[in-house]
Design a protein around this motif. Structure first.
Motif, PDB file in Angstrom:
ATOM      1  N   PRO B  72    -110.596 -44.080 -60.159  1.00 14.13           N
ATOM      2  CA  PRO B  72    -111.828 -44.720 -59.725  1.00 14.13           C
ATOM      3  C   PRO B  72    -112.259 -45.968 -61.093  1.00 14.13           C
ATOM      4  CG  PRO B  72    -112.288 -42.542 -59.891  1.00 14.13           C
ATOM      5  CD  PRO B  72    -110.906 -42.652 -60.586  1.00 14.13           C
ATOM      6  N   GLY B  73    -112.695 -47.286 -60.570  1.00 18.06           N
ATOM      7  CA  GLY B  73    -112.856 -48.250 -61.419  1.00 18.06           C
ATOM      8  C   GLY B  73    -114.211 -48.217 -62.122  1.00 18.06           C
ATOM      9  N   LYS B  74    -114.167 -48.355 -63.342  1.00 15.98           N
ATOM     10  CA  LYS B  74    -115.490 -48.683 -64.059  1.00 15.98           C
ATOM     11  C   LYS B  74    -115.630 -50.140 -64.557  1.00 15.98           C
ATOM     12  CE  LYS B  74    -115.871 -44.066 -63.984  1.00 15.98           C
ATOM     13  NZ  LYS B  74    -117.112 -43.512 -62.894  1.00 15.98           N
ATOM     14  N   PRO B  75    -116.721 -50.568 -64.608  1.00 14.82           N
ATOM     15  CA  PRO B  75    -117.092 -51.875 -65.263  1.00 14.82           C
ATOM     16  C   PRO B  75    -116.323 -52.016 -66.645  1.00 14.82           C
ATOM     17  CG  PRO B  75    -119.153 -51.070 -64.555  1.00 14.82           C
ATOM     18  CD  PRO B  75    -118.220 -49.876 -64.320  1.00 14.82           C
ATOM     19  N   GLY B  76    -115.621 -53.231 -66.767  1.00 13.97           N
ATOM     20  CA  GLY B  76    -114.742 -53.566 -67.816  1.00 13.97           C
ATOM     21  C   GLY B  76    -113.524 -54.204 -67.478  1.00 13.97           C
ATOM     22  N   GLU B  77    -112.971 -54.635 -68.636  1.00  9.83           N
ATOM     23  CA  GLU B  77    -111.616 -55.648 -68.470  1.00  9.83           C
ATOM     24  C   GLU B  77    -110.536 -54.735 -67.699  1.00  9.83           C
ATOM     25  OE1 GLU B  77    -110.515 -57.160 -72.067  1.00  9.83           O
ATOM     26  OE2 GLU B  77    -112.590 -58.109 -72.450  1.00  9.83           O
ATOM     27  N   VAL B  78    -110.029 -55.588 -66.885  1.00  9.26           N
ATOM     28  CA  VAL B  78    -108.774 -55.121 -66.226  1.00  9.26           C
ATOM     29  C   VAL B  78    -107.471 -55.950 -66.196  1.00  9.26           C
ATOM     30  CG1 VAL B  78    -109.865 -53.588 -64.437  1.00  9.26           C
ATOM     31  CG2 VAL B  78    -109.406 -56.035 -63.919  1.00  9.26           C
ATOM     32  N   GLU B  97    -100.199 -54.103 -59.570  1.00  6.02           N
ATOM     33  CA  GLU B  97    -101.086 -52.869 -60.047  1.00  6.02           C
ATOM     34  C   GLU B  97    -102.240 -53.662 -60.957  1.00  6.02           C
ATOM     35  OE1 GLU B  97     -97.515 -51.879 -61.498  1.00  6.02           O
ATOM     36  OE2 GLU B  97     -97.258 -51.846 -59.158  1.00  6.02           O
ATOM     37  N   MET B  98    -103.472 -52.773 -60.709  1.00  2.88           N
ATOM     38  CA  MET B  98    -104.484 -53.121 -61.526  1.00  2.88           C
ATOM     39  C   MET B  98    -104.706 -51.972 -62.675  1.00  2.88           C
ATOM     40  SD  MET B  98    -108.364 -53.755 -60.663  1.00  2.88           S
ATOM     41  CE  MET B  98    -108.262 -54.861 -59.624  1.00  2.88           C
ATOM     42  N   TYR B  99    -104.893 -52.460 -63.995  1.00  2.11           N
ATOM     43  CA  TYR B  99    -104.814 -51.289 -64.927  1.00  2.11           C
ATOM     44  C   TYR B  99    -106.135 -51.649 -65.768  1.00  2.11           C
ATOM     45  CZ  TYR B  99     -99.893 -49.765 -64.672  1.00  2.11           C
ATOM     46  OH  TYR B  99     -98.880 -48.922 -64.567  1.00  2.11           O
ATOM     47  N   ARG B 103    -104.749 -46.994 -67.730  1.00  7.63           N
ATOM     48  CA  ARG B 103    -105.142 -46.221 -66.755  1.00  7.63           C
ATOM     49  C   ARG B 103    -104.836 -47.036 -65.413  1.00  7.63           C
ATOM     50  NH1 ARG B 103    -110.122 -44.287 -64.057  1.00  7.63           N
ATOM     51  NH2 ARG B 103    -111.108 -45.666 -65.568  1.00  7.63           N
ATOM     52  N   ILE B 104    -103.900 -46.482 -64.498  1.00  8.95           N
ATOM     53  CA  ILE B 104    -103.925 -47.499 -63.279  1.00  8.95           C
ATOM     54  C   ILE B 104    -104.978 -47.045 -62.134  1.00  8.95           C
ATOM     55  CG2 ILE B 104    -102.377 -45.675 -62.319  1.00  8.95           C
ATOM     56  CD1 ILE B 104    -100.597 -48.101 -60.844  1.00  8.95           C
ATOM     57  N   LEU B 105    -105.661 -48.141 -61.752  1.00  8.82           N
ATOM     58  CA  LEU B 105    -106.697 -47.929 -60.641  1.00  8.82           C
ATOM     59  C   LEU B 105    -106.111 -48.140 -59.502  1.00  8.82           C
ATOM     60  CD1 LEU B 105    -109.365 -50.180 -62.380  1.00  8.82           C
ATOM     61  CD2 LEU B 105    -108.773 -48.177 -62.943  1.00  8.82           C
ATOM     62  N   LEU B 106    -105.412 -48.944 -58.994  1.00 10.69           N
ATOM     63  CA  LEU B 106    -104.831 -49.286 -57.833  1.00 10.69           C
ATOM     64  C   LEU B 106    -103.593 -50.191 -57.731  1.00 10.69           C
ATOM     65  CD1 LEU B 106    -106.963 -51.624 -55.477  1.00 10.69           C
ATOM     66  CD2 LEU B 106    -107.369 -51.298 -57.775  1.00 10.69           C
ATOM     67  N   HIS B 107    -102.633 -50.121 -56.656  1.00 10.70           N
ATOM     68  CA  HIS B 107    -101.466 -50.598 -56.458  1.00 10.70           C
ATOM     69  C   HIS B 107    -101.890 -51.330 -55.070  1.00 10.70           C
ATOM     70  CE1 HIS B 107     -96.926 -51.082 -55.869  1.00 10.70           C
ATOM     71  NE2 HIS B 107     -97.369 -51.103 -54.586  1.00 10.70           N
ATOM     72  N   ALA B 108    -101.273 -52.462 -54.827  1.00 10.09           N
ATOM     73  CA  ALA B 108    -101.381 -53.158 -53.759  1.00 10.09           C
ATOM     74  C   ALA B 108     -99.998 -53.964 -53.396  1.00 10.09           C
ATOM     75  CB  ALA B 108    -102.599 -54.123 -53.410  1.00 10.09           C
ATOM     76  N   THR B 109     -99.818 -54.160 -51.999  1.00 11.97           N
ATOM     77  CA  THR B 109     -98.784 -55.198 -51.836  1.00 11.97           C
ATOM     78  C   THR B 109     -99.451 -56.081 -50.610  1.00 11.97           C
ATOM     79  OG1 THR B 109     -97.345 -53.582 -52.494  1.00 11.97           O
ATOM     80  CG2 THR B 109     -96.530 -55.491 -50.852  1.00 11.97           C
ATOM     81  N   GLY B 110     -99.038 -57.220 -50.524  1.00 14.76           N
ATOM     82  CA  GLY B 110     -99.548 -58.000 -49.314  1.00 14.76           C
ATOM     83  C   GLY B 110     -98.669 -59.094 -48.868  1.00 14.76           C
ATOM     84  N   GLU B 111     -98.910 -59.718 -47.837  1.00 17.17           N
ATOM     85  CA  GLU B 111     -98.168 -60.977 -47.320  1.00 17.17           C
ATOM     86  C   GLU B 111     -99.304 -62.069 -47.491  1.00 17.17           C
ATOM     87  OE1 GLU B 111     -97.327 -58.134 -45.660  1.00 17.17           O
ATOM     88  OE2 GLU B 111     -95.679 -58.146 -46.610  1.00 17.17           O
TER      89      GLU B 111
END
Lengths: 273, 273
Positions: B72-78, B97-99, B103-111
């Motif tokens: 889960p993501g909480k307010p604050g720097e990433v 990835e977003m950390y 703590r890793i919050l999510l991973h994404a891949t996109g076109e």
């Protein structure tokens, strides 16, 4: 032959095996004969990549898997680099790329866990498995000029007779393909098999009576609900939206006891035929 | 305030801005007020991650995007670490990835590409936009005990009056939620907005009359067909399969001229209510 692929394990298992190297990458190979006009089938590539990712996860089943396709795969050695992003209570999440030399073929991310236990008693299903004649009354496509592609000789796929009109130039006009799927030679099916099954059928667009001949996959996601536990799987693929150069193809895989065991969607490109 | 986020750019743009650092990572922040009971909304996190990935791609639009949610993501720097896997003719493929700290919050891949041009003249659509009363006759949920969550104050969401029964304990029994979506204060909508829109509505399961109160997202995929170009978007979310502890939620976003501009699917967990 790798440590993971004994002949007894079957053709699918052998063709999707890879082996962990000392540097943490996995070495495998795109096998001959799993292609469509020279390019490896996307579901096969995903199963090859997915087996290494699953083994790296330490969990028995693939639960959710997303692949983004970057370059066509040709027979030959590949290198897989699984990275465990998180190993949690329910799932381990793994991301990986598959490379042939310096060329990236595909990238995938997946959740791995155990779908053998029943989680949650809440069940509600809107929809039913496709009605299919028995397998021996369905059409096992035999080699012709362009169809089936070589990959289809590696599994046992029986098309609904109503959905084979495209074979002799008389598509029924609906973006719909239904049929049975199983592995050959009584090879047991696990959840990795479902990655193959969801990309094993002819494109829905072949039956849509549109001037489209091939639809390269951009992205494929498979969600697994349960392990296959019947001899045959009932499969149905549909497309609703062909627009702006794209189409989606939605798949449902049911076992032969009426359980929906995998759901898939792919985004594909729509070049002119 | 980063270089990418002027106040004139609007609330959504400001809350999803991040800035490239000298080491190649991007610095951003999960903003206050984009949460559901304390955890940042998944579509918001995806738009925050997606904007950095799009900027790293050098292309104007997100075309396809897959996110796997890990914490889960909480307010604050990433910190965001986009990696361009391939920059091709039609698309650039980026993974990230977003950390938050370690703590890793999510991973994404996109076109990423350009969906403003019309690619291909072949169009076939099975389905129609949801019929909705005009926005001023729909329900803009006002704060009550548990609903709407804070995130809904950051966009203008109007629910179909027939789909708000869950608000006073009288769900209609179908896993269906329909409504209008737009950003606030006439903020222009781009394709990144669609990442938010596809996860902005109350869960379909709220209307299904099942003992389920929350459905954490495991995986979310969004396929974008075109840029939003009307003031309001018509949205429809449905679920067909609740089984073995999972459900899928399928979304369709149409513009107000009848074009299907984004399609989404998420796999969510079904804990007991």
């Amino acid at each position: 032959m790798t440590a993971n692929a004994s002949p007894a394990a079957g053709r699918f298992h052998a063709a999707t095996a890879s082996r962990r190297q000392d540097d943490g990458t996995w070495a495998g190979a795109v096998h001959e004969g799993w292609d469509i006009v020279g390019n490896a089938n996307g579901g096969y590539l995903l199963a090859l990549l997915g087996r290494a990712m699953r083994d790296a996860s330490g969990r028995p089943d693939v639960v959710a898997m997303t692949a983004h396709y970057l370059s066509p795969g040709k027979p030959g050695e590949v290198r897989i680099s699984p990275r465990v992003l998180k190993s949690g209570r329910s799932f381990a999440t793994v991301t990986a790329e598959m490379y042939a030399g310096e060329r990236i073929l595909l990238h995938a991310t997946g959740e791995f866990g155990d779908v053998s236990a029943v989680h949650g008693q809440i069940e509600r299903v809107l929809g039913a498995p496709p009605e299919l004649p028995p397998p021996d009354q369905c059409i096992r496509a035999v080699p012709a000029k362009d169809f089936p592609p070589p990959v289809m000789r590696n599994f046992d796929l029986r098309l609904h007779p109503d959905d084979t009109g495209f074979l002799d130039g008389r598509p029924h006009g609906k973006a719909l393909v239904r049929g049975w799927f199983r592995l050959l030679d009584d090879e047991p099916m696990d959840t990795l098999t479902l990655l193959l099954a969801t990309d094993a059928f002819p494109p829905t667009i072949f039956n849509a009576a549109l001037p489209v001949s091939w639809t390269p996959t951009v992205e494929l996601t498979v969600h697994v609900r349960a392990r296959p536990r019947t001899e045959w799987l009932r499969c149905e693929f549909t497309s609703r939206f062909v627009s702006n150069g794209f189409l989606e193809e939605d798949g449902l895989v049911w076992d032969d006891e009426g359980r929906m065991i995998a759901q898939s969607r792919q985004l594909a490109l729509v070049p002119r035929g």
